[in-house]
Motif scaffolding. Sequence first.
Motif, short mmCIF file in Angstrom:
data_model
loop_
_atom_site.label_atom_id
_atom_site.label_comp_id
_atom_site.label_asym_id
_atom_site.label_seq_id
_atom_site.Cartn_x
_atom_site.Cartn_y
_atom_site.Cartn_z
N SER A 278 0.85 -1.18 0.00
CA SER A 278 0.00 0.00 0.00
C SER A 278 0.89 1.24 0.00
CB SER A 278 -0.92 0.01 1.22
OG SER A 278 -1.65 1.23 1.29
N ASP A 279 0.37 2.33 -0.55
CA ASP A 279 1.10 3.59 -0.54
C ASP A 279 0.95 4.32 0.78
OD1 ASP A 279 1.90 3.17 -3.14
OD2 ASP A 279 0.18 4.22 -4.00
N ILE A 280 0.08 3.82 1.67
CA ILE A 280 -0.17 4.47 2.96
C ILE A 280 0.88 4.02 3.96
CG2 ILE A 280 -1.82 4.75 4.85
CD1 ILE A 280 -4.04 4.25 2.83
N SER A 281 1.56 4.98 4.57
CA SER A 281 2.61 4.67 5.55
C SER A 281 2.02 4.00 6.77
CB SER A 281 3.31 5.97 5.96
OG SER A 281 4.27 5.72 6.97
N GLY A 282 2.68 2.93 7.23
CA GLY A 282 2.24 2.22 8.43
C GLY A 282 1.16 1.19 8.18
N PHE A 283 0.75 1.05 6.94
CA PHE A 283 -0.30 0.09 6.59
C PHE A 283 0.35 -1.29 6.41
CE2 PHE A 283 -3.43 -1.51 3.31
CZ PHE A 283 -4.49 -1.62 4.19
N THR A 284 -0.02 -2.25 7.24
CA THR A 284 0.62 -3.57 7.20
C THR A 284 -0.38 -4.66 6.85
OG1 THR A 284 0.25 -3.90 9.58
CG2 THR A 284 2.35 -2.89 8.91
N ASP A 310 -10.85 -0.40 7.79
CA ASP A 310 -10.76 1.06 7.77
C ASP A 310 -10.58 1.52 6.33
OD1 ASP A 310 -10.66 3.61 8.65
OD2 ASP A 310 -8.84 3.42 9.85
N THR A 311 -10.72 2.81 6.11
CA THR A 311 -10.55 3.36 4.77
C THR A 311 -9.10 3.19 4.33
OG1 THR A 311 -12.34 4.96 5.08
CG2 THR A 311 -10.70 5.44 3.37
N ARG A 312 -8.88 2.41 3.30
CA ARG A 312 -7.53 2.07 2.86
C ARG A 312 -7.54 1.72 1.36
NH1 ARG A 312 -6.58 4.05 6.91
NH2 ARG A 312 -5.44 3.29 8.74
N ASN A 313 -6.35 1.68 0.78
CA ASN A 313 -6.19 1.14 -0.57
C ASN A 313 -4.86 0.42 -0.65
OD1 ASN A 313 -4.04 3.04 -1.59
ND2 ASN A 313 -5.64 4.52 -1.09
N GLY A 314 -4.74 -0.47 -1.62
CA GLY A 314 -3.50 -1.23 -1.76
C GLY A 314 -3.60 -2.20 -2.92
N TRP A 315 -2.73 -3.20 -2.91
CA TRP A 315 -2.71 -4.19 -3.99
C TRP A 315 -2.29 -5.55 -3.44
CZ3 TRP A 315 2.02 -6.44 -4.36
CH2 TRP A 315 3.13 -5.71 -3.92
N VAL A 316 -2.67 -6.60 -4.18
CA VAL A 316 -2.31 -7.97 -3.84
C VAL A 316 -1.90 -8.68 -5.12
CG1 VAL A 316 -3.12 -10.17 -2.89
CG2 VAL A 316 -3.93 -8.02 -1.90
N ARG A 317 -0.87 -9.53 -5.05
CA ARG A 317 -0.49 -10.33 -6.22
C ARG A 317 0.01 -11.69 -5.78
NH1 ARG A 317 5.00 -7.28 -8.39
NH2 ARG A 317 6.40 -7.84 -6.66
N LEU A 318 0.07 -12.62 -6.73
CA LEU A 318 0.55 -13.97 -6.48
C LEU A 318 2.01 -14.08 -6.94
CD1 LEU A 318 -0.21 -16.97 -5.69
CD2 LEU A 318 -0.59 -17.32 -8.15
N LYS A 319 2.83 -14.70 -6.10
CA LYS A 319 4.23 -14.94 -6.46
C LYS A 319 4.49 -16.44 -6.41
CE LYS A 319 9.04 -13.92 -5.24
NZ LYS A 319 9.95 -13.19 -4.31
N ILE A 320 4.93 -16.98 -7.51
CA ILE A 320 5.28 -18.41 -7.61
C ILE A 320 6.80 -18.51 -7.61
CG2 ILE A 320 5.16 -20.48 -9.06
CD1 ILE A 320 2.45 -19.50 -10.05
N ALA A 331 -3.42 -6.78 -8.29
CA ALA A 331 -4.86 -6.48 -8.25
C ALA A 331 -5.07 -5.38 -7.22
CB ALA A 331 -5.66 -7.72 -7.88
N ASN A 332 -5.42 -4.19 -7.69
CA ASN A 332 -5.60 -3.05 -6.81
C ASN A 332 -6.98 -3.06 -6.17
OD1 ASN A 332 -3.03 -1.72 -7.39
ND2 ASN A 332 -3.89 -1.38 -9.43
N PHE A 333 -7.06 -2.55 -4.95
CA PHE A 333 -8.34 -2.41 -4.26
C PHE A 333 -8.38 -1.07 -3.55
CE2 PHE A 333 -5.56 -4.13 -1.00
CZ PHE A 333 -5.92 -3.39 0.13
N SER A 334 -9.60 -0.59 -3.32
CA SER A 334 -9.80 0.66 -2.59
C SER A 334 -11.04 0.53 -1.73
CB SER A 334 -9.96 1.84 -3.56
OG SER A 334 -10.23 3.04 -2.86
N MET A 335 -10.91 0.87 -0.44
CA MET A 335 -12.02 0.76 0.50
C MET A 335 -12.28 2.12 1.13
SD MET A 335 -14.21 -1.28 1.91
CE MET A 335 -15.56 -0.53 2.81
N THR A 336 -13.52 2.59 1.01
CA THR A 336 -13.95 3.82 1.67
C THR A 336 -15.05 3.47 2.65
OG1 THR A 336 -13.41 5.14 -0.30
CG2 THR A 336 -14.87 6.14 1.34
N CYS A 337 -14.78 3.64 3.94
CA CYS A 337 -15.74 3.26 4.97
C CYS A 337 -16.78 4.37 5.15
CB CYS A 337 -15.04 3.00 6.30
SG CYS A 337 -13.92 1.58 6.27
N GLN A 338 -18.04 3.97 5.20
CA GLN A 338 -19.12 4.91 5.49
C GLN A 338 -19.41 4.88 6.98
OE1 GLN A 338 -22.32 3.58 2.92
NE2 GLN A 338 -21.82 5.13 1.38
N GLN A 339 -19.76 6.04 7.54
CA GLN A 339 -20.07 6.12 8.97
C GLN A 339 -21.44 5.50 9.25
OE1 GLN A 339 -17.90 7.12 11.15
NE2 GLN A 339 -16.42 7.68 9.57
#
Length: 339
Positions: A278-284, A310-320, A331-339
């Motif tokens: 993820s491009d967000i610092s501290g996102f693990t 929580d509201t976040r974005n990032g990516w996931v991929r497979l490594k062989i 595969a990029n994803f983006s999550m925006t949490c509604q209150q």
Amino acid sequence: MLKNIKSLAIMLVVLSTILSACQVSRVTPTPAPTQNPNAVFTAAAQTAQAALTQMAQITPTTAVPTATETPTITPMPTIAITATAVVTPLATATQAPAGSTAQPSGPDSAQFVEDRTVPDGTDYAPQAAFVKTWRLMNNGTSTWTTGYSLVHVGGDALGGPGSVSLALDVPPNQTADISVNLVAPTAPGSYTSYWRMRNASGAYFGDSIYVLIDVVGSGTPVATSTPGGGTSGTIVTNATMAVDIADVTAECPHTFTFVASFTLSQASTVSYELEAGSDISGFTFDLPDGQTSSFPAGTQTLSFSLEITDTRNGWVRLKITSPENVTSNKANFSMTCQQ
């Protein structure tokens, strides 16, 4: 003489009687009872207690303020990706006749959004393996289920399957990235392959989509780069990663489903793992350990779930990592949490 003495005596008696009658009676006062000092103290205490009680009844009660709790700092949430360990060969359906003009079936509709990989006119060497991915929107009113598929309807087959079944359900107004594993022909030239969505009843619907490539040069590549950041080998090819819904705005937590696929030219023991960022610092990410499994020749799929709190974005991929080093696209994803 005797008579005078008698008269004097009578007068003395009368005088004595008069004096007795006129004497003032002396009144003796009754002494006051002696009071116990302890009783005085007790009475005073009771009076004080009564006064205090009365004050308590008429004095408003003032609430004692409670101490304000010190706010706690919640650490950055950890994202857990849990592998479902589902390995299923992709189903192969009967190829639709070229140029099919079947009409959409009522609520089913598909709209082309964008090419995710392989822009029109991409150059490939002869027999180069590549993955074409389109993004489609379900702009109808029905949910696309796993009984729906993307079907080759005309043009060049490009070594691909007759159809690719959806790995996940796609609700109305959501998009889906659909990938097809293809191979460039041996002869140089320009090639176009046409595809269209088909529902579980066999009716075609929505926009027709296509892939256009140019085959240049000669020879067979040992390894190629796949558009979107992936790589291919000689045994393992067409490694892809897709997410069910890439952009989500909803209540948290939300679970994304990722589906990885790859093709084996022969039966092999495959070691693989997930990579995420993820491009967000501290996102693990809390990723599962790498796994090793035996697969038959052909196309295989792996499913993984990702819960976002929580509201976040990032990516996931497979490594062989075995039998050769191959990585899928991100595969990029983006999550925006509604209150």
